[in-house]
Motif scaffolding. Structure first.
Motif, PDB file in Angstrom:
ATOM      1  N   SER A 238     -36.353 -29.549 -60.029  1.00 43.32           N
ATOM      2  CA  SER A 238     -37.583 -30.133 -59.465  1.00 43.32           C
ATOM      3  C   SER A 238     -38.504 -29.046 -58.938  1.00 43.32           C
ATOM      4  O   SER A 238     -39.721 -29.073 -59.143  1.00 43.32           O
ATOM      5  N   ILE A 239     -37.913 -28.067 -58.228  1.00 43.35           N
ATOM      6  CA  ILE A 239     -38.721 -26.968 -57.686  1.00 43.35           C
ATOM      7  C   ILE A 239     -39.364 -26.185 -58.816  1.00 43.35           C
ATOM      8  O   ILE A 239     -40.566 -25.851 -58.784  1.00 43.35           O
ATOM      9  N   SER A 240     -38.583 -25.888 -59.858  1.00 38.08           N
ATOM     10  CA  SER A 240     -39.118 -25.119 -60.982  1.00 38.08           C
ATOM     11  C   SER A 240     -40.220 -25.895 -61.709  1.00 38.08           C
ATOM     12  O   SER A 240     -41.275 -25.333 -62.049  1.00 38.08           O
ATOM     13  N   ALA A 241     -40.022 -27.194 -61.934  1.00 37.15           N
ATOM     14  CA  ALA A 241     -41.022 -28.004 -62.636  1.00 37.15           C
ATOM     15  C   ALA A 241     -42.314 -28.119 -61.840  1.00 37.15           C
ATOM     16  O   ALA A 241     -43.422 -28.018 -62.393  1.00 37.15           O
ATOM     17  N   GLU A 242     -42.174 -28.316 -60.515  1.00 33.27           N
ATOM     18  CA  GLU A 242     -43.363 -28.459 -59.672  1.00 33.27           C
ATOM     19  C   GLU A 242     -44.164 -27.167 -59.664  1.00 33.27           C
ATOM     20  O   GLU A 242     -45.411 -27.180 -59.719  1.00 33.27           O
ATOM     21  N   ALA A 243     -43.463 -26.040 -59.618  1.00 32.29           N
ATOM     22  CA  ALA A 243     -44.169 -24.762 -59.611  1.00 32.29           C
ATOM     23  C   ALA A 243     -44.872 -24.515 -60.945  1.00 32.29           C
ATOM     24  O   ALA A 243     -46.008 -24.003 -60.980  1.00 32.29           O
TER      25      ALA A 243
END
Length: 311
Positions: free
Chosen positions: A246-251
């Motif tokens: 989720s963190i990687s996708a949001e970034a």
């Protein structure tokens, strides 16, 4: 140390056997010497009695009715009428002196200093009165030689028996411990390469089957621990992968194009929330690991539920 138990058992059994054999050898030789001494005494008494039967006593005077076998080297008989010697064997003065001393005493047994000759005295009686003495002697050399040969033979026999006992003990211990060594090696190999292998001894009925059953129980516990560890690793990987994704996708979405400040702020807040979730999951996992609950986690509760309760 390899071979330590075998060596200790062999030494212990050999030492006990050595002490037992020593006691047997000593007891046998003591009993043999006592028996030989008793045989010598019986022979002396018989020789003295035979000499008494060849005597005539008239008015307190002793005379020899039939000649003793003085020609035989071992036929040592002294006859005394009162204190006067009327017959003696051809022996040296030292033995004659002992015979005279014993005749003065009237009865008893005496040996010369080197222990080569034993003398036995018995009184000559007429109407319950002592009128003389018969002294019989015997050489102890044959008895001593018999005792010495028996001692040497018993020592040699004891040494041979002790060697045989040591060899037999070593072979027996090796044969008895060989299955234990093989089972230990198999258990060590299975614990590293194949935790599904088992001895399957059935119902324990002796020490070896009990040991095999114990190894099987140990391997069962090790297999369960490995399964729990694998389950734990899989659950950890799953629970950590979700917030990280989720963190990687949001970034990545935030970096695709220029956006307004509010949109960037919203993306950063979502990244922060996911990071907080990730931090709480890690704290939960560390707490479980510190408490030693990794192996029992699969039996008491589901790891997903524990992590979800934490976040």
């Amino acid at each position: 140390m390899k071979g330590g138990l075998r060596r200790q058992l062999t030494i212990t059994v050999t030492a006990v056997s050595a002490v037992t054999l020593l006691l047997l050898v000593v007891g046998f030789n003591v009993a043999l010497r006592s028996s030989l001494s008793a045989d010598a005494d019986r022979l002396l008494e018989a020789r003295a009695q035979a000499a008494l039967e060849g005597l005539d006593v008239v008015d307190g005077q002793v005379s020899v009715r039939e000649s003793s076998d003085s020609g035989a080297p071992d036929a040592q008989v002294w006859i005394y009428s009162g204190s006067r010697n009327i017959e003696k064997p051809p022996v040296n003065e030292r033995i004659n002196g002992l015979a005279n001393s014993l005749a003065t005493m009237g009865d008893g047994t005496i040996e010369d200093a080197p222990g080569d000759v034993r003398l036995y005295a018995t009184p000559i009686q007429e109407k319950s009165a002592s009128v003389g003495t018969v002294v019989a002697g015997i050489s102890l050399d044959p008895y001593e030689r018999t005792a010495e040969r028996a001692l040497v033979a018993s020592i040699i026999l004891a040494v041979l028996v002790l060697i045989l006992i040591a060899i037999a003990t070593r072979l027996t211990v090796n044969r008895a411990l060989r299955p234990v060594a093989r089972m230990t090696a198999d258990a060590a190999d299975w614990s590293e390469h194949d935790l599904d292998r088992r001895f399957n001894p059935g119902k324990p009925n002796d020490e070896l089957t009990e040991l095999a059953a114990t190894f099987d129980q140990m391997l069962d516990r090790m297999a369960a621990m490995v399964r729990h560890e694998r389950n734990f690793s899989a659950e950890v990987s799953h629970e950590l992968r979700t917030p990280l994704s989720s963190i990687s996708a949001e970034a990545e979405v935030a970096l695709l194009r220029d956006r307004e400040a509010g949109s960037y702020r919203h993306s950063l807040e979502r990244i922060s929330n996911r990071s907080q979730e990730l931090s709480e999951i890690l704290e939960t996992l560390l707490s479980v690991a510190r408490a030693g609950g990794v192996s029992s986690l699969g039996e008491t509760c589901d790891l997903d539920e524990a992590v979800m309760a934490a976040v």
